[in-house]
Scaffold this motif. Structure first.
Motif, PDB file in Angstrom:
ATOM      1  N   GLY A 133      45.788-136.421  34.774  1.00  0.00           N
ATOM      2  CA  GLY A 133      46.251-136.220  33.406  1.00  0.00           C
ATOM      3  C   GLY A 133      45.672-134.983  32.741  1.00  0.00           C
ATOM      4  O   GLY A 133      46.374-134.284  31.993  1.00  0.00           O
ATOM      5  N   LEU A 134      44.403-134.721  33.000  1.00  0.00           N
ATOM      6  CA  LEU A 134      43.784-133.521  32.424  1.00  0.00           C
ATOM      7  C   LEU A 134      44.495-132.265  32.925  1.00  0.00           C
ATOM      8  O   LEU A 134      44.805-131.358  32.144  1.00  0.00           O
ATOM      9  CB  LEU A 134      42.284-133.484  32.771  1.00  0.00           C
ATOM     10  CG  LEU A 134      41.508-132.225  32.393  1.00  0.00           C
ATOM     11  CD1 LEU A 134      41.625-131.904  30.902  1.00  0.00           C
ATOM     12  CD2 LEU A 134      40.029-132.382  32.770  1.00  0.00           C
ATOM     13  N   ALA A 140      39.592-135.481  27.163  1.00  0.00           N
ATOM     14  CA  ALA A 140      40.449-134.675  28.048  1.00  0.00           C
ATOM     15  C   ALA A 140      41.485-133.867  27.269  1.00  0.00           C
ATOM     16  O   ALA A 140      41.806-132.734  27.649  1.00  0.00           O
ATOM     17  CB  ALA A 140      41.150-135.575  29.069  1.00  0.00           C
ATOM     18  N   ASP A 186      50.559-136.066  24.609  1.00  0.00           N
ATOM     19  CA  ASP A 186      49.608-136.651  25.559  1.00  0.00           C
ATOM     20  C   ASP A 186      50.006-138.112  25.705  1.00  0.00           C
ATOM     21  O   ASP A 186      49.691-138.954  24.866  1.00  0.00           O
ATOM     22  CB  ASP A 186      48.170-136.510  25.038  1.00  0.00           C
ATOM     23  CG  ASP A 186      47.145-137.103  26.007  1.00  0.00           C
ATOM     24  OD1 ASP A 186      47.536-137.970  26.822  1.00  0.00           O
ATOM     25  OD2 ASP A 186      45.962-136.715  25.937  1.00  0.00           O
ATOM     26  N   ALA A 232      49.236-140.236  28.171  1.00  0.00           N
ATOM     27  CA  ALA A 232      48.433-140.905  29.200  1.00  0.00           C
ATOM     28  C   ALA A 232      48.350-142.412  28.988  1.00  0.00           C
ATOM     29  O   ALA A 232      48.205-143.169  29.942  1.00  0.00           O
ATOM     30  CB  ALA A 232      47.027-140.307  29.224  1.00  0.00           C
ATOM     31  N   GLN A 233      48.449-142.857  27.712  1.00  0.00           N
ATOM     32  CA  GLN A 233      48.183-144.268  27.429  1.00  0.00           C
ATOM     33  C   GLN A 233      49.431-145.061  27.051  1.00  0.00           C
ATOM     34  O   GLN A 233      49.315-146.236  26.748  1.00  0.00           O
ATOM     35  CB  GLN A 233      47.148-144.377  26.288  1.00  0.00           C
ATOM     36  CG  GLN A 233      45.835-143.673  26.625  1.00  0.00           C
ATOM     37  CD  GLN A 233      44.706-143.960  25.640  1.00  0.00           C
ATOM     38  OE1 GLN A 233      44.907-144.626  24.636  1.00  0.00           O
ATOM     39  NE2 GLN A 233      43.524-143.451  25.947  1.00  0.00           N
ATOM     40  N   SER A 291      49.058-139.446  32.601  1.00  0.00           N
ATOM     41  CA  SER A 291      48.026-139.701  33.607  1.00  0.00           C
ATOM     42  C   SER A 291      48.329-140.999  34.323  1.00  0.00           C
ATOM     43  O   SER A 291      48.763-141.974  33.697  1.00  0.00           O
ATOM     44  CB  SER A 291      46.659-139.814  32.923  1.00  0.00           C
ATOM     45  OG  SER A 291      45.733-140.464  33.790  1.00  0.00           O
ATOM     46  N   LYS A 347      45.426-146.899  33.783  1.00  0.00           N
ATOM     47  CA  LYS A 347      46.532-146.664  32.824  1.00  0.00           C
ATOM     48  C   LYS A 347      47.648-147.687  33.067  1.00  0.00           C
ATOM     49  O   LYS A 347      47.673-148.355  34.092  1.00  0.00           O
ATOM     50  CB  LYS A 347      47.079-145.237  32.971  1.00  0.00           C
ATOM     51  CG  LYS A 347      46.003-144.157  32.811  1.00  0.00           C
ATOM     52  CD  LYS A 347      45.535-143.991  31.378  1.00  0.00           C
ATOM     53  CE  LYS A 347      44.166-143.376  31.313  1.00  0.00           C
ATOM     54  NZ  LYS A 347      43.972-142.079  30.818  1.00  0.00           N
TER      55      LYS A 347
HETATM   56  C1  LIG Z   1      43.198-140.812  30.692  1.00  0.00           C
HETATM   57  C2  LIG Z   1      43.526-139.837  29.646  1.00  0.00           C
HETATM   58  C3  LIG Z   1      43.612-138.464  29.906  1.00  0.00           C
HETATM   59  C4  LIG Z   1      43.172-137.849  31.197  1.00  0.00           C
HETATM   60  O1  LIG Z   1      43.786-138.339  32.345  1.00  0.00           O
HETATM   61  P1  LIG Z   1      43.040-138.199  33.756  1.00  0.00           P
HETATM   62  O2  LIG Z   1      44.103-138.552  34.728  1.00  0.00           O
HETATM   63  O3  LIG Z   1      41.918-139.184  33.743  1.00  0.00           O
HETATM   64  O4  LIG Z   1      42.569-136.807  33.887  1.00  0.00           O
HETATM   65  C5  LIG Z   1      44.023-137.621  28.899  1.00  0.00           C
HETATM   66  N1  LIG Z   1      44.306-138.082  27.676  1.00  0.00           N
HETATM   67  C6  LIG Z   1      44.212-139.391  27.372  1.00  0.00           C
HETATM   68  C7  LIG Z   1      44.554-139.837  25.984  1.00  0.00           C
HETATM   69  C8  LIG Z   1      43.797-140.306  28.332  1.00  0.00           C
HETATM   70  O5  LIG Z   1      43.687-141.604  28.010  1.00  0.00           O
END
Ligand SMILES: *Cc1c(COP(=O)(O)O)cnc(C)c1O
Length: 370
Positions: free
Chosen positions: A61-62, A89, A158, A160-161, A182, A187
């Motif tokens: 995700g980063l 991140a 973003d 990721a969540q 991510s 997740k």
């Molecule tokens: C987990 C997360 C990331 C980073 O993802 P990775 O795959 O762990 O690098 C970025 N932003 C948010 C909000 C996250 O929860």
């Protein structure tokens, strides 16, 4: 005593075991270990799931956030608006391209970026807004996209969540110009290791990310840009395709658990329950309550065999990594208040009514016993 871990993969793994092992066997036997058929197939399937025309699988995700900013041409001297209460991140990606993170406070009820507070943070150097769909709740994307348009800015969600969440029925990860997600194991859609992706409806941005993740190359040994090795792992792509087929059901399970907490914890102690904004849906990557006695409650739950976590104990502006920006305690009071009062309760597919009762009984006993 019954134990309730903060997260357990047991039930999810049981549901996918045969398919994951079959996917591994096929991967192992075929011998196409980098950017083979699995990555291309998963990109197609995830793009369809997310209702976008393009998905590019990347390493995590980063890196997805980093490559999104890179593809937009963000560089030193540029400013990027980020929420003051996000996971680090989001901010690190801004630093990677040499730009400056500008923190904007969230709405204290939803913990998501408050569109009304964004205009005051916009300067002539602002290039991008990064809304973070925190804890699994969709941000107000129509308002953020309208603001971005009015000021000529790009938007990188973003996501990721919040895979599967919506605002006004539109999926997170489908509104911004280029969006990052991510597949970290915990997740909502998690690989069995690190993985991530970008989603977009812009073929040109997708093309750039596709080149950037692979040494800046579109044709073998021809390098038009200074790229990276940030490819989605072929083996993980196979596992992700197996798990993607279960994501909607698993999100529904998370929502049912959240709804049981909503009912069972109403008016217990001074607990503030998570609030979902009108227009938004929430896929409960995390179920985050707030209480003035957070640390006491956390310790009590631990003694009862219940795992909890804090998302996040220190906001980015107070991290050592950002000491050079010169912020101090009190600069972002909402983010600081959230960080000192929030507590994430267990929420994972496979949690039973017994697990839930144990968590809620323990919380009630804590507040009644005080
Ligand atoms: C987990 C997360 C990331 C980073 O993802 P990775 O795959 O762990 O690098 C970025 N932003 C948010 C909000 C996250 O929860």
């Amino acid at each position: 005593m019954m134990k309730v871990p903060f997260v357990s993969f047991a039930a999810m793994n049981a549901a996918i075991r045969q398919d994951v092992l079959a996917s591994f066997e096929k991967f192992f036997d075929e011998g196409m270990y980098v950017l083979g058929g699995n990555v291309a197939q998963f990109e197609k399937d995830y793009a369809r799931f997310n209702d976008v025309s393009e998905c590019v699988g990347v390493s995590n995700g980063l890196d997805a956030l980093h490559l999104s900013l890179k593809a937009l041409g963000i560089k030193a001297g540029d400013e990027v608006i980020v929420p003051s209460n996000t996971f680090i991140a989001t901010v690190l990606a801004v630093s990677f391209v040499g730009a400056t993170p500008i923190f904007v406070e969230p709405d204290e009820d939803t913990c998501n970026l408050d569109p009304a507070k964004i205009p005051a943070a916009i300067t002539s150097r602002t290039k991008v807004i990064i809304p973070v769909h925190l804890y699994g709740q969709a941000c107000n994307m129509p308002a953020i996209m309208a603001l971005a348009k009015a000021h000529g800015l790009s938007v990188v969600e973003d996501n990721a969540q919040a895979q599967g969440a919506t605002f006004d029925s539109k999926l997170t990860g489908s509104s911004g110009h280029v969006n990052a997600t991510s597949f970290y194991p915990g997740k909502n859609l998690g690989a069995l290791g690190d993985a991530g992706a970008i989603t977009t409806n812009d073929p040109e941005l997708a093309r750039r990310v596709r080149a950037l993740r692979n040494y800046g190359s579109e044709r073998k040994y021809v390098h038009e840009m200074v790229g990276f090795n940030m490819r989605l792992d072929e083996c993980q792509a196979g596992f992700l395709d197996v798990k993607l087929a279960h994501l909607r059901r698993w999100n529904d399970e998370r929502k049912a658990i959240a709804s049981a907490y909503d009912t069972g914890l109403r008016e217990v102690g001074d607990i503030i329950l998570p609030k979902t904004a009108p227009g938004a849906t929430h896929v409960y990557h995390l179920y985050v309550i707030r209480t003035s006695d957070r640390d006491g409650l956390k310790e009590h739950l631990e003694r009862d065999g219940i795992g909890t976590l804090i998302h996040y104990p220190t906001p980015p502006h107070l991290q050592g990594a950002y000491a050079h920006l010169g912020y101090k305690k009190g600069d972002f009071p909402i983010a600081e208040r959230i960080s000192s009062t929030c507590l994430s309760l267990p929420v994972w597919p496979g949690m039973t009514p017994q697990h839930l009762d144990h968590v809620m009984d323990s919380i009630k006993r804590y507040f009644h016993g005080r």
